[in-house]
Scaffold this active site. Structure first.
Site, mmCIF file in Angstrom:
data_model
loop_
_atom_site.group_PDB
_atom_site.id
_atom_site.type_symbol
_atom_site.label_atom_id
_atom_site.label_comp_id
_atom_site.label_asym_id
_atom_site.label_seq_id
_atom_site.Cartn_x
_atom_site.Cartn_y
_atom_site.Cartn_z
ATOM 1 N N ILE A 158 -5.953 -7.834 -6.551
ATOM 2 C CA ILE A 158 -7.164 -7.169 -6.047
ATOM 3 C C ILE A 158 -7.340 -5.836 -6.767
ATOM 4 O O ILE A 158 -6.541 -4.909 -6.598
ATOM 5 C CB ILE A 158 -7.074 -6.982 -4.515
ATOM 6 C CG1 ILE A 158 -7.047 -8.367 -3.862
ATOM 7 C CG2 ILE A 158 -8.244 -6.150 -3.993
ATOM 8 C CD1 ILE A 158 -6.928 -8.377 -2.370
ATOM 9 N N PRO A 204 0.784 -1.242 0.000
ATOM 10 C CA PRO A 204 0.000 0.000 0.000
ATOM 11 C C PRO A 204 0.815 1.292 0.000
ATOM 12 O O PRO A 204 0.251 2.365 -0.148
ATOM 13 C CB PRO A 204 -0.818 -0.115 1.286
ATOM 14 C CG PRO A 204 -0.067 -1.064 2.149
ATOM 15 C CD PRO A 204 0.704 -1.976 1.263
ATOM 16 N N MET A 249 -11.364 2.602 -4.530
ATOM 17 C CA MET A 249 -11.799 3.519 -5.601
ATOM 18 C C MET A 249 -13.196 4.071 -5.319
ATOM 19 O O MET A 249 -14.004 4.208 -6.237
ATOM 20 C CB MET A 249 -11.788 2.792 -6.967
ATOM 21 C CG MET A 249 -10.396 2.377 -7.400
ATOM 22 S SD MET A 249 -10.383 1.434 -8.923
ATOM 23 C CE MET A 249 -10.715 -0.217 -8.326
ATOM 24 N N THR A 258 -2.432 -6.002 0.420
ATOM 25 C CA THR A 258 -3.468 -5.121 -0.102
ATOM 26 C C THR A 258 -3.731 -3.960 0.861
ATOM 27 O O THR A 258 -3.449 -4.061 2.065
ATOM 28 C CB THR A 258 -4.759 -5.928 -0.376
ATOM 29 O OG1 THR A 258 -5.656 -5.103 -1.120
ATOM 30 C CG2 THR A 258 -5.435 -6.410 0.901
ATOM 31 N N GLY A 301 0.305 -1.233 -7.236
ATOM 32 C CA GLY A 301 0.033 -0.941 -5.827
ATOM 33 C C GLY A 301 -0.707 -2.081 -5.144
ATOM 34 O O GLY A 301 -1.492 -2.790 -5.772
ATOM 35 N N GLY A 302 -0.447 -2.271 -3.857
ATOM 36 C CA GLY A 302 -1.174 -3.274 -3.075
ATOM 37 C C GLY A 302 -0.894 -4.682 -3.542
ATOM 38 O O GLY A 302 0.244 -5.067 -3.799
ATOM 39 N N ASP A 303 -1.959 -5.472 -3.653
ATOM 40 C CA ASP A 303 -1.861 -6.832 -4.176
ATOM 41 C C ASP A 303 -2.358 -6.780 -5.615
ATOM 42 O O ASP A 303 -3.481 -6.316 -5.857
ATOM 43 C CB ASP A 303 -2.760 -7.756 -3.341
ATOM 44 C CG ASP A 303 -2.675 -9.205 -3.803
ATOM 45 O OD1 ASP A 303 -2.066 -9.470 -4.859
ATOM 46 O OD2 ASP A 303 -3.216 -10.076 -3.110
ATOM 47 N N LYS A 323 -2.132 6.255 -14.478
ATOM 48 C CA LYS A 323 -3.387 6.929 -14.839
ATOM 49 C C LYS A 323 -3.186 8.282 -15.490
ATOM 50 O O LYS A 323 -4.018 8.722 -16.255
ATOM 51 C CB LYS A 323 -4.233 7.148 -13.585
ATOM 52 C CG LYS A 323 -5.049 5.972 -13.187
ATOM 53 C CD LYS A 323 -6.335 6.445 -12.508
ATOM 54 C CE LYS A 323 -7.048 5.299 -11.856
ATOM 55 N NZ LYS A 323 -6.387 4.881 -10.605
ATOM 56 N N ASP A 329 2.951 2.133 -11.909
ATOM 57 C CA ASP A 329 1.892 3.138 -12.023
ATOM 58 C C ASP A 329 1.803 4.024 -10.790
ATOM 59 O O ASP A 329 2.672 3.979 -9.916
ATOM 60 C CB ASP A 329 0.559 2.522 -12.448
ATOM 61 C CG ASP A 329 0.155 1.341 -11.594
ATOM 62 O OD1 ASP A 329 -0.515 0.445 -12.116
ATOM 63 O OD2 ASP A 329 0.523 1.320 -10.411
HETATM 64 N N1 SAH Z 1 -4.349 -3.534 -5.897
HETATM 65 C C1 SAH Z 1 -4.578 -2.476 -4.943
HETATM 66 C C2 SAH Z 1 -5.864 -1.734 -5.206
HETATM 67 C C3 SAH Z 1 -5.878 -1.010 -6.550
HETATM 68 S S1 SAH Z 1 -7.365 -0.139 -6.775
HETATM 69 C C4 SAH Z 1 -4.548 -3.055 -3.520
HETATM 70 O O1 SAH Z 1 -4.537 -4.280 -3.361
HETATM 71 O O2 SAH Z 1 -4.524 -2.279 -2.576
HETATM 72 C C5 SAH Z 1 -6.830 1.495 -6.334
HETATM 73 C C6 SAH Z 1 -7.472 1.916 -5.037
HETATM 74 O O3 SAH Z 1 -6.774 1.334 -3.941
HETATM 75 C C7 SAH Z 1 -7.411 3.398 -4.770
HETATM 76 O O4 SAH Z 1 -8.422 4.110 -5.462
HETATM 77 C C8 SAH Z 1 -7.639 3.439 -3.282
HETATM 78 O O5 SAH Z 1 -8.998 3.216 -2.971
HETATM 79 C C9 SAH Z 1 -6.862 2.204 -2.830
HETATM 80 N N2 SAH Z 1 -5.501 2.544 -2.391
HETATM 81 C C10 SAH Z 1 -4.352 2.115 -2.915
HETATM 82 N N3 SAH Z 1 -3.296 2.582 -2.200
HETATM 83 C C11 SAH Z 1 -3.823 3.315 -1.204
HETATM 84 C C12 SAH Z 1 -3.276 4.059 -0.106
HETATM 85 N N4 SAH Z 1 -1.954 4.116 0.115
HETATM 86 N N5 SAH Z 1 -4.125 4.702 0.722
HETATM 87 C C13 SAH Z 1 -5.456 4.629 0.556
HETATM 88 N N6 SAH Z 1 -6.036 3.952 -0.456
HETATM 89 C C14 SAH Z 1 -5.235 3.303 -1.316
#
Ligand code: SAH
Length: 263
Positions: free
Chosen positions: A101, A20, A178, A126, A96-98, A65, A43
């Site tokens: 997801i 994250p 999102m 995530t 970002g994240g996983d 984006k 990204d």
């Molecule tokens: N694959 C990612 C999600 C991608 S969708 C995951 O597993 O986390 C993108 C959304 O993730 C953003 O619009 C927001 O809602 C959330 N997000 C990602 N990074 C974030 C962060 N550092 N703080 C808050 N929301 C975050």
């Protein structure tokens, strides 16, 4: 893409989760791949500190984006990855994240494998898990939430309204990715579906980063709180009684334990 699959591919493409934001939430597996990457496609949600773990002078390609991602551009990204596998050995697509997801990883994975190129998905933490540990609350709790729902505020053709119709928040932790731009609609749909206006909701911006900001309210008040505080993307929404648990723990962390449970 035509012809690429006939060329001799020597590279392997890794679809890697960056977590994250906090670089310490990168998995060891992701770190190892990033350290040997020859080219990295990244990204918006990947923090610069994470890109900093890569070797110097490798190619870093921004495909986020700000370039206006839509399905056509997604095809272009797929093609770029496949092309890169002709010239490089270790190709990383960092998300970002996983990546599994709300990360469109399925589209990339399918097109890479269809082109006959070796590909592996590397899990990331995530945002939901990151935010829970960063703020100090569990996603499930026997007394507050026995179910977790991960929802997207968006779908391919706009707001994901259907997901919030007839959704009962009781006993669930609902995490909305999102969802910031559709917050008003989400809150009003949830009230229309019979949830109490007093249902707790938290909005967290820049989760796990030094710039993290947290706002809590209820379905009726959250929009004005978010507007007043100029909350910006990326932000994640957390709905349910678990938000009350978070607020109680925050109270305890701030040294108010003696008020709650006098000895
Ligand atoms: N694959 C990612 C999600 C991608 S969708 C995951 O597993 O986390 C993108 C959304 O993730 C953003 O619009 C927001 O809602 C959330 N997000 C990602 N990074 C974030 C962060 N550092 N703080 C808050 N929301 C975050």
């Amino acid at each position: 893409m035509s012809g690429i699959s006939n060329q001799i591919n020597r590279g392997k493409i890794y679809l890697v989760g960056a977590g994250p934001g906090d670089p310490e939430l990168l998995t060891i597996k992701a770190l190892k791949i990033l350290r040997k990457a020859d080219i990295v496609f990244y990204d918006d949600l990947v923090s610069p500190r994470i890109l900093g773990v890569c070797r110097k002078r490798i190619q870093m390609v921004y495909v986020g984006k700000r370039l206006g991602i839509h399905s056509c551009l997604q095809n272009e990204i797929n093609d770029k990855l496949i092309q890169a596998s002709v010239e490089h050995k270790t190709i990383v697509r960092l998300k970002g994240g996983d990546p599994s997801i709300f990360g469109r990883v399925g589209e990339e994975y399918a097109s890479i494998l269809q082109a006959g190129i070796s590909c592996e998905i590397i899990a990331g933490i995530t945002t939901a898990s990151g935010v829970a540990s960063s703020l100090g609350f569990p996603l499930t709790h026997r007394d507050y939430a026995r179910e977790i729902l991960f929802l997207s505020g968006h779908k391919k053709d706009g707001v994901n309204t259907d997901a919030f119709q007839n959704l009962n928040c009781i006993g669930k932790t609902i995490i909305i990715y999102m969802g910031l731009n559709s917050l008003t609609l989400i809150a009003s749909e949830l009230i229309r579906s019979g949830n109490l206006p007093s249902t707790r909701i938290a909005v967290i911006q820049n989760a796990t980063l030094d710039s993290e900001r947290v706002f809590t309210g209820n379905l009726e008040t959250i929009e004005s709180i978010v507007t007043k505080n100029e909350v910006k993307s990326p932000a994640i929404l957390v709905i349910g009684e678990i938000v009350r648990f978070y607020e109680e723990m925050k109270f305890l962390k701030n040294g108010c334990a003696s008020i709650l449970s006098p000895v």
